[in-house]
Design a protein around this motif. Structure first.
Motif, mmCIF file in Angstrom:
data_model
loop_
_atom_site.group_PDB
_atom_site.id
_atom_site.type_symbol
_atom_site.label_atom_id
_atom_site.label_comp_id
_atom_site.label_asym_id
_atom_site.label_seq_id
_atom_site.Cartn_x
_atom_site.Cartn_y
_atom_site.Cartn_z
ATOM 1 N N SER A 119 0.849 -1.185 0.000
ATOM 2 C CA SER A 119 0.000 0.000 0.000
ATOM 3 C C SER A 119 0.887 1.238 0.000
ATOM 4 C CB SER A 119 -0.919 0.013 1.226
ATOM 5 O OG SER A 119 -1.606 1.248 1.311
ATOM 6 N N VAL A 120 0.632 2.139 -0.943
ATOM 7 C CA VAL A 120 1.361 3.404 -1.031
ATOM 8 C C VAL A 120 0.334 4.530 -1.030
ATOM 9 C CG1 VAL A 120 2.921 4.841 -2.385
ATOM 10 C CG2 VAL A 120 3.254 2.384 -2.325
ATOM 11 N N SER A 121 0.542 5.539 -0.203
ATOM 12 C CA SER A 121 -0.385 6.670 -0.155
ATOM 13 C C SER A 121 0.382 7.968 0.070
ATOM 14 C CB SER A 121 -1.422 6.479 0.967
ATOM 15 O OG SER A 121 -0.777 6.429 2.235
ATOM 16 N N LEU A 122 -0.266 9.050 -0.338
ATOM 17 C CA LEU A 122 0.279 10.394 -0.146
ATOM 18 C C LEU A 122 -0.611 11.115 0.863
ATOM 19 C CD1 LEU A 122 0.981 11.348 -3.858
ATOM 20 C CD2 LEU A 122 2.705 10.906 -2.117
ATOM 21 N N PRO A 123 -0.091 11.509 2.009
ATOM 22 C CA PRO A 123 -0.924 12.262 2.970
ATOM 23 C C PRO A 123 -1.516 13.523 2.357
ATOM 24 C CG PRO A 123 1.141 11.556 3.971
ATOM 25 C CD PRO A 123 1.256 11.252 2.520
#
Length: 763
Positions: A136-140
């Motif tokens: 899982s990769v996310s950008l705040p």
């Protein structure tokens, strides 16, 4: 094949005001992660005005910062009544991360011009993805903003969703890798279920190398088992810089001095307009010609619209054709070339307007005509009052000076980068006031300073010159003590102090942190002459500690008031007890500064609404141009761009619930002050640019764009004007006044380059 028009479905409206109509192409959608779906929104302008529309899409309990959809266009262009705008919405991800099920999507259609909105509802069914990733990769933060040459961190959150540890490689893609500090790759090891944060540092190049735009980027994560995850974001490079506008030369004559005999009949002059784009916005510029003399000329602009490349100079040719008389007088045609940019996010060009002078000579000059004109001029000079004294450009400021007990002087500052001084002389016509004549000559050795690095026309006649400053003079203020030092606020943000008697420059004041040539708009002295307040085009207010002697040193470190407003502070006024400073500017804003603690001034915004008057919604084209405290009362007088004069009672103010109009300035505490009087001072609703109370406080004198100087009696319910003078076809930019026995002397400066003296009998 012909494209199929989308079918829009109308939902019932609960709005009372039906100025916005809207439809959806479908009432429900099914979405599966990895397979984007789209739907259309049509907005219809049912008002009687031009209007632009914006969409906002919300999901119940969803994260508004999560970038789960794409909108095209983001903002529509303004369209006429009855016209429609179609939007396309592409759903890229689940509005609620890791959610499976049904969601109600709310589509809000709004318009800044119509001040209302319309809401529609779409039913969205989110199905599970076909394959679940173990990463899982996310950008705040999906949208990051940065100025050119500034460094910004791009934060990423990575999580190992698998049941064993993983070696993970992170890649930053789709963005210029030369912007990165370091490499675009990160490697890390994560245990099962573990998450971590990783940062890439990015620094875009200078304004001339990078456009202000959205730059999408992608973060891709892979592990040794082949699992892949990605996240997308946008790096927005913010606009910065300015567009410089110059005309070289700004004054020409027909025929040119170097013309041969065969070219003596020439009737065309060509001005070269120089533009330098020192911003990171791709601009288009168009030229609008103004001035009363434009109607007597045939003007051609080539090209009509010019593209301004980043970091480059662009030339526009301005051809002016006139009909020259065979015999007659020389005419000085005054033209205004106003530049209009396609992208106004950084304001207008600097300066926004260039003033052009074309000197037109007759085809056949005759010595007899010249002699007769000279004799007639001499006769008129004896019989009548002479004409008004002239600068060589717009006069921005006039002040009376006592100069340490010497005879009263009139000081004037103008766009020709000079300060002039004038003395009063008796008039041949005793029913008219004294006339003005140039006073003294500029100190030898100061003539080498010119306007914009070239000697102005003023230097051809140094008589009456007090100072040549190298920049346009925006405002003048005399030091209260002895009245013998004049401070000039300049176009480039500098303050210069000049000795009125010796005509020598003493020192200058310039904020060392001002890198943008922040023009000075207003000055106000404390009564002890030790403190000077100044306001600027950027919205700053500064306080300077002043040395009243010739031994003062240049200063670079003033006290800066804590809030920078999003509008120019056109005028400031200091109360008699020096506990209150009022700043006024665009959006008809009044900012009340409490100076009870000088080191920590506290701002409050005065609301424009009252029980008696309602100003309405204000824009950046609505200004308070002049403010003045009454001498013997708690009243504050304001003059605005719509031609109104208002008296505020600052002792009757109360705090109200804060309301912050869009783009109106800082978010400050609000208070409402009682308006004791208000009247329309210009029947044509033209701007009132300057107001002054008479010393006894019984009258208020105003001047502005209608060319009138008018005296108003305070506490007069009828507000009957006493017109002191009317100057046709010109705008009066500044006035000052002093008491003289049983009358008031008024000096004025105007856009026709002239300084005049007027008389008001006490009543």
């Amino acid at each position: 094949m012909c494209a199929t028009e989308p079918v829009f479905v109308t939902q019932p409206s609960t709005m009372i005001n039906h100025v916005i109509d809207a439809k959806l192409t479908t009432q429900s959608l099914t979405f599966r992660p990895g397979n984007p779906v789209t739907f259309g929104v049509m907005a219809i302008n049912r008002s009687d005005r031009f209007a632009a529309f914006e969409l906002q899409i919300l999901a119940a309990t969803g994260d508004r910062e999560f970038n789960w959809y794409r909108l095209s266009p983001e903002v529509s262009a303004a369209k006429p009544p009855g016209d429609r705008t179609q939007f396309q919405v592409e759903i890229l991800d689940s509005p609620i991360p890791n959610f499976i099920g049904d969601i109600n999507i709310t589509i809000i259609i709004s318009s800044p011009q119509l001040a209302t909105e319309r809401r529609l509802v779409l039913h969205l069914t989110v199905e599970p993805a076909e394959e679940a990733s173990l990463l899982s990769v996310s950008l705040p933060t999906q949208r990051l903003q940065v100025y050119p040459r500034n460094t910004i961190d791009i934060p990423i959150e990575v999580q190992n969703l698998g049941l064993r540890s993983a070696e993970i490689a992170l890649y930053l893609k789709d963005i210029d890798l030369t912007w990165l500090i370091g490499t675009g790759e990160r490697r890390l090891r994560l245990e099962a279920g573990q998450s971590t944060k990783v940062t890439f540092q990015c620094c875009p190049p200078g304004a001339s190398q990078v456009l202000s735009n959205d730059y999408p980027f992608t973060i891709v994560a892979t592990d040794t088992q082949g699992a892949t995850a990605s996240a997308t974001g946008i790096l927005e490079v913010l606009p910065v810089g300015f567009v410089q506008f110059e005309v070289q030369p700004s004054q020409q004559r027909l025929p040119a001095k170097s013309s041969h005999l065969l070219n003596w009949l020439s009737n065309i002059a060509v001005f070269q307009l120089h533009f330098y784009n020192a911003s990171n916005l791709l601009q288009q510029v168009a030229i609008e010609m103004r001035g009363k003399d434009c109607q007597s000329c045939q003007i051609q602009v080539d090209p009509e619209t010019a593209n301004l490349s980043l970091g480059k100079e662009t030339l526009i040719s301005l051809s002016v054709q006139v009909k020259r008389p065979w015999i007659g007088r020389v005419k000085n045609l005054q033209l205004e070339a106003k530049a209009r940019l396609s992208d106004r996010r950084l304001g207008s060009t600097e300066p926004a307007t260039q003033f052009l002078i074309l000197r037109v000579l007759p085809i056949v000059p005759t010595w007899l005509l010249l002699v007769l004109l000279a004799l007639l001029s001499a006769l008129l000079a004896v019989v009548l009052n002479p004409g008004a004294i002239s600068h060589f450009d717009t006069v921005n400021a006039v002040r009376f000076s006592g100069t340490s007990g010497l005879s009263t002087l009139v000081l004037s500052g103008a766009d020709d980068c000079t300060i002039r001084s004038w003395t009063r002389e008796p008039s041949w016509n005793f029913t008219k006031p004294e006339m003005l004549s140039p006073n003294g000559t500029l100190t030898e050795g100061s003539l080498n300073t010119g306007c914009k690095n070239s000697k102005p026309q003023s230097l051809k006649s140094p008589k009456g010159l007090l100072a040549v400053l190298g920049q346009a003079v925006r405002v003048l203020e005399l030091i209260p003590k002895n009245n013998d030092l004049v401070f000039a606020g300049l176009e480039n943000g500098e303050l210069q102090a000049w000795d009125v008697n010796s005509r020598r420059k003493l020192y200058s004041l310039k904020d060392g942190e001002d890198k943008t040539n922040d023009r000075v708009l207003s000055l106000a002295f404390a009564e002890n002459s030790r403190s000077l307040y100044s306001s600027y085009g950027s919205g700053l207010i500064r306080k300077w500690q002043i040395s009243p002697t010739s031994g003062g040193q240049s200063s670079t470190n003033p006290q800066r008031f804590p809030d920078r407003f999003k509008f120019p502070v056109w005028a400031i006024a200091l109360s008699k007890d020096e506990k209150v400073l009022i700043g006024a500017g665009s959006y008809k804003s009044l900012i009340y500064w409490d100076l009870s603690t000088p080191e920590s001034p506290v701002p409050t915004q005065i609301s424009l609404s009252s029980n008696k008057f309602e100003f309405g919604n204000q824009t950046d084209q609505d200004y308070f141009l002049s403010i003045e405290f009454a001498p013997n009362s708690p009243s504050l007088a304001t003059a605005d761009s719509d031609g109104f004069i208002t008296l505020w009672n600052l002792q009757k103010c109360q705090r109200i619930k804060s309301y912050y109009p869009e783009n109106s300035g800082s978010q400050l505490p609000q208070m409402k002050c009682e308006i004791s009087e208000q009247w329309l001072a210009s029947p044509q609703k033209q701007a009132i640019r300057n107001i002054k109370f008479t010393p006894d406080g019984r009258q208020l004198v105003s001047a502005g764009d209608d060319g009138r100087i008018v005296a108003w009696k305070i506490n007069d319910k009828n507000h009957a004007p006493k017109v002191v003078t009317t100057i046709p076809d010109t705008k009066i930019t500044s006035i000052d006044l002093i008491a003289d026995n049983q009358r008031i002397l008024i000096c004025s400066g105007a856009e026709d380059f002239k300084v005049r003296l007027h008389t008001l009998e006490q009543r």
